[in-house]
Enzyme design. Sequence first.
Site, PDB file in Angstrom:
ATOM      1  N   SER A   1     -12.050   2.883  -1.866  1.00 52.61           N
ATOM      2  CA  SER A   1     -12.709   3.496  -3.123  1.00 52.61           C
ATOM      3  C   SER A   1     -13.787   4.445  -3.287  1.00 52.61           C
ATOM      4  CB  SER A   1     -12.270   2.758  -4.290  1.00 52.61           C
ATOM      5  OG  SER A   1     -10.972   2.106  -4.473  1.00 52.61           O
TER       6      SER A   1
ATOM      7  N   GLY B   1     -11.784   2.983   4.407  1.00 52.48           N
ATOM      8  CA  GLY B   1     -10.854   2.088   3.598  1.00 52.48           C
ATOM      9  C   GLY B   1      -9.844   2.869   2.597  1.00 52.48           C
ATOM     10  N   HIS B   2      -9.114   2.096   2.152  1.00 48.89           N
ATOM     11  CA  HIS B   2      -7.982   2.797   1.077  1.00 48.89           C
ATOM     12  C   HIS B   2      -8.767   3.495   0.066  1.00 48.89           C
ATOM     13  CE1 HIS B   2      -7.046  -1.629  -0.466  1.00 48.89           C
ATOM     14  NE2 HIS B   2      -8.322  -1.469  -0.682  1.00 48.89           N
ATOM     15  N   ASN B   3      -7.896   4.426  -0.433  1.00 52.76           N
ATOM     16  CA  ASN B   3      -8.507   5.272  -1.520  1.00 52.76           C
ATOM     17  C   ASN B   3     -10.091   5.905  -1.554  1.00 52.76           C
ATOM     18  OD1 ASN B   3      -6.449   3.330  -2.678  1.00 52.76           O
ATOM     19  ND2 ASN B   3      -6.654   4.967  -4.051  1.00 52.76           N
TER      20      ASN B   3
ATOM     21  N   GLN C   1       1.046  -1.182  -0.082  1.00 48.65           N
ATOM     22  CA  GLN C   1       0.109   0.075  -0.061  1.00 48.65           C
ATOM     23  C   GLN C   1       0.965   1.153  -0.066  1.00 48.65           C
ATOM     24  OE1 GLN C   1      -3.870  -0.613   0.170  1.00 48.65           O
ATOM     25  NE2 GLN C   1      -2.777  -2.247  -0.572  1.00 48.65           N
TER      26      GLN C   1
END
Lengths: 344, 344, 344
Positions: free
Chosen positions: B256, B236-238, B195
């Site tokens: 996302s 969460g990521h993004n 990541q």
Amino acid sequence: MSATLQQLAELIGAELQGDPTLEIRRVFPIDQAQAGDITFVANPKYLSKLKDCQASAVIVAPGLEAPDMNLLVTENPYLAFAKILTFLQGESTAPKGIMQGAHVAETAELGDGVSVYPGAVIGENVKVGAGTVLHPGVVVYADVVIGENCLLHAGAIVREGCRLGNRVILQPSAVIGADGFGFAPDGSSYYKIPQVGIVVLEDDVEIGACSCVDRAAMGVTRIGRGTKFDNLVQIGHNADIGEDCLLVSHCGVAGSSKVGNHCTFGGQTAVAGHVTVGDNVTLGGRTGVTGNVDSNQLLSGLPPVPHKEWLKMTMSLPKVPEMRKELQKLKKRLAELEAQVKED
Amino acid sequence: MSATLQQLAELIGAELQGDPTLEIRRVFPIDQAQAGDITFVANPKYLSKLKDCQASAVIVAPGLEAPDMNLLVTENPYLAFAKILTFLQGESTAPKGIMQGAHVAETAELGDGVSVYPGAVIGENVKVGAGTVLHPGVVVYADVVIGENCLLHAGAIVREGCRLGNRVILQPSAVIGADGFGFAPDGSSYYKIPQVGIVVLEDDVEIGACSCVDRAAMGVTRIGRGTKFDNLVQIGHNADIGEDCLLVSHCGVAGSSKVGNHCTFGGQTAVAGHVTVGDNVTLGGRTGVTGNVDSNQLLSGLPPVPHKEWLKMTMSLPKVPEMRKELQKLKKRLAELEAQVKED
Amino acid sequence: MSATLQQLAELIGAELQGDPTLEIRRVFPIDQAQAGDITFVANPKYLSKLKDCQASAVIVAPGLEAPDMNLLVTENPYLAFAKILTFLQGESTAPKGIMQGAHVAETAELGDGVSVYPGAVIGENVKVGAGTVLHPGVVVYADVVIGENCLLHAGAIVREGCRLGNRVILQPSAVIGADGFGFAPDGSSYYKIPQVGIVVLEDDVEIGACSCVDRAAMGVTRIGRGTKFDNLVQIGHNADIGEDCLLVSHCGVAGSSKVGNHCTFGGQTAVAGHVTVGDNVTLGGRTGVTGNVDSNQLLSGLPPVPHKEWLKMTMSLPKVPEMRKELQKLKKRLAELEAQVKED
């Protein structure tokens, strides 16, 4: 540590049947116990396992026939098991005093036999009662008061001015006294409302790992004597939780809500803000409380209904798509019949 | 600190009715305020409490008749209360500089008046803006940039390369920049996807205790200006969260997903991955967003429906078991009637 | 770091089409990649983006026609991408050894190349395998065993006696081995049952930020090889989670439950205590498991039903209030028709 069966009988107030001089070293579950161990039967359905059990002694409820075994007979074998386990663990082995690498403000007052591990940080004017243990990474902000024989595990944080009673346990990374979630709308933005109240954890409270009890906006967020929280529980500002409650993991109680004594909330249960829950209320897992709840109930669901009703409901919901189809069919058949009767 | 009523009137831009020289020391709720305190009435239903109120002055909205009291009259008494409370708190009393027991890398650059408490650790090439306070146990990894007048509470962690704007607040044990949850299937096992992105927290963001904002797989996980998270929130990521949003505790927004500006999510609300939520969306507690959501709506449920519709639904669901029985009865009666009509 | 296309082809076992001497420095998504970058197409729907792509090389699945581009052809482009990204990241740059400000007990044994950052605390008799990195604020209690090449991020806590395999990753503030939530009723109060078991995290386990795995009451709480937890996950005492599972954030598995291998649980999923979930079970977000679940299923809901059935159910539930009304109307019409037929 070890103890004789006689000592353990006295410890738990049990009737001893068998050899009082028997030396007991460990407590173990019935199917793993070996010679030198004591085990317990809290649930009658496990009684049949006793005949293959290798334990030297067994804690049982009155009425059991087991003439060849050493028995401690007591009304509450599970409680007796817990007490014996505690006793055999012995005292805390934490080194006493302020260890190298701990940071304690000069104005802090520590009672006798306090343990402060490396990496723990204690702020100005903090008071810590006798026998309390602060593990590495514990941070206690200024003006906090902590009682006697408390146990603060690594990474637990207590913010300014909060008060902990005696024998309070904080599991690792529990957070006591973070700011409540309070903001005043200011146009389309939000202005932070200073959270100037505190948290009070009464005697014998235990707070789970990564659980958070927010400080009051003004006044006190209180957790009552003997209440226990599992991990990852959230308590909002100015909430008031009664005595002897159990809140399972991922529960949340929103701001200014009041929960009575001896309540048990299953995992992921949520209580909305500004509501009152009575005494002896048991809520099943993932219950969502949106209004006041009277005492002495077992409820589940969002909004909560009696648990048995909720069970029936959840079993019937997957039938709703089929019910819709049936309803349409009935409607059609009824319309046809109406037309036919009209014609006749 | 204290201030005259005149000073406070100027601070909040209020009309003063009464004694401008009156000295005010504290802000307190209407039923607890004493002489020397100022209180406020944000909700007209509490106006009746004014007659028993001991406060020396009251913040009120225009139109109130209270000839014997010292008043500050302003359109938004709740906001005025928050501003006065902030003012009377005074400046931070944190000692300035790097205190003994803090660990700051030689390559780190600290602005004027930065406070670094014992047990805080600041990594290589970190930049910290003027006036920022880092409490004990704060850990800032390498290459992080932190703005001015930020407040990082004990145990807050900011991983490598992340960027915080000005006036950002991290409550205790907030975690910024942990790895996103990204794995590539490799047979029946999973291979970790590095990541390598970062987190950006814009100005005036506040992140609650034990809340987690994951770093992007690549690129940026952004939390927009003025957005506030309660405790135990997961991003969460993004993900990309807009400006001036409020996310209550135990909310989760998966990877996302994009949330617009000025959204409010009730506790335990979840947003699935790769969806878009518009602006000004309010979601009731425990809403589950599984697809895109248009702007300017108040929704609840899983999947979300208009809140009023959801209220009706939740009230009717416990009736489903009874409805099933009624449906069967109707079916039977209809069949009997059909047979009878056919016979006739 | 950089590598030639030939080196990368060998790394991932791909067929190389194009220039083997091409120098690759970075991996980037298809719409952001520049000259010197390699990108990947894991999903055929993104193939059309290739014609505008600036990347110097592309990882693709067999069967793609792109005669003018440098290609690495492999069955699993997504996995290949992750492996190349890992390779180009290079080795950990953490300084080796015990850094100033770390606290390591004299009885602790550290393998070769272990990194212990300032503010990390390692207790008595701890064993740490070669190459493991302990970031600032990590606390390892006495008698813990940690394998090789593990990565413990800031604020991660491992309590006494727990055991971590090789290549285990703890994200920031993960808590391993907090006390299980076990109390014996003692009148209306609760008596704490000492939690004397441990946690075992097998090889290649990753635990998310602020996730908690409780120690067993007695015995072991096990997390199987290769299993990955997202943030804020809760695992109760004596639970047993199999290999290669994925648990998304806010999941909870209660005490003594057993989950098989290769299970995937969506966010906020909860598993009640003392139940068994088979292998290859996928649970949608917010599933609530209240009883045993057989292997090889895709389920959702509380209690869980097949996912497709659950989707139909959730779409139909908002219709229930209308269904109730229709049902009442039908009942009335049927009664009228019955009366009419009787009359005739």
